[in-house]
Design an enzyme around this catalytic site. Structure first.
Site: not given
Length: 184
Positions: A47, A57, A86-91
């Protein structure tokens, strides 16, 4: 299955996932970018690579954009926008950055699979990418491993945001070459 068969399945997954993104929240992001003094983008792992592509860009279209954590990144201020993917939103490192951005008063954009996650709940703007999380082995949403569908969707979403910005500002692709690296 042949490689082209896998490719076709991946493309179908991407189309399915990306059509579920809330256009109203996406428009808020595009408007927020236009209104911000500076743009900061963060992400971990793959990500994070997508964040770097997005910032590149944005530089090409003339925006004042930075990847969080790079040596040339200036300080975040209240009239800036902080975009975190963040996929999990918890990193945990990204949670800490997001909390700090929120405390500074910057506009926080959370792009995640889970809008109810810690990062999702901190977002002033929430973009949900309904893909499979890297730890979700029970889901049949994707044939791809781990967070691949989220990461690919994130890149395509970021590219669509660039196209929206170009459309709003009347920028053509050939005008961007003036900001493209020419050290070769």
């Amino acid at each position: 299955m042949h490689i082209t068969g896998f490719t076709n399945t991946i493309l179908a997954e991407l189309k399915q996932t990306l059509t579920l993104i809330d256009d109203k929240e996406a428009e808020k992001l595009a408007t927020g970018i236009l209104q911000a003094k500076k743009i900061f983008v963060a992400g971990g792992g793959r990500s994070g690579f997508m964040a770097k592509a997005f910032v590149m860009r944005m530089m090409h279209v003339g925006l004042d954009a930075y990847v969080v954590g790079e040596t040339i990144t200036p300080k975040l201020e209240s009239d800036d926008i902080f975009i975190v993917g963040s996929g999990s939103g918890e990193t945990q490192s990204l949670v800490a950055m997001t909390k700090k951005a929120k405390a500074i008063g910057a506009t926080v954009v959370a792009i995640t699979i889970d809008p109810e996650s810690t990062i999702g709940n901190l977002g002033d703007i929430q973009i949900e990418i309904p893909a499979r999380s890297k730890s979700d082995d029970s889901s049949n949403k994707s044939i791809q491993p781990m967070g691949s569908l989220f990461e690919q969707s994130l890149l395509l979403f970021y590219d669509a945001v660039i196209l929206k910005f170009m459309d709003k500002k009347g920028i053509k692709s050939d005008a961007m070459y003036g900001r493209h690296a020419n050290l070769e």
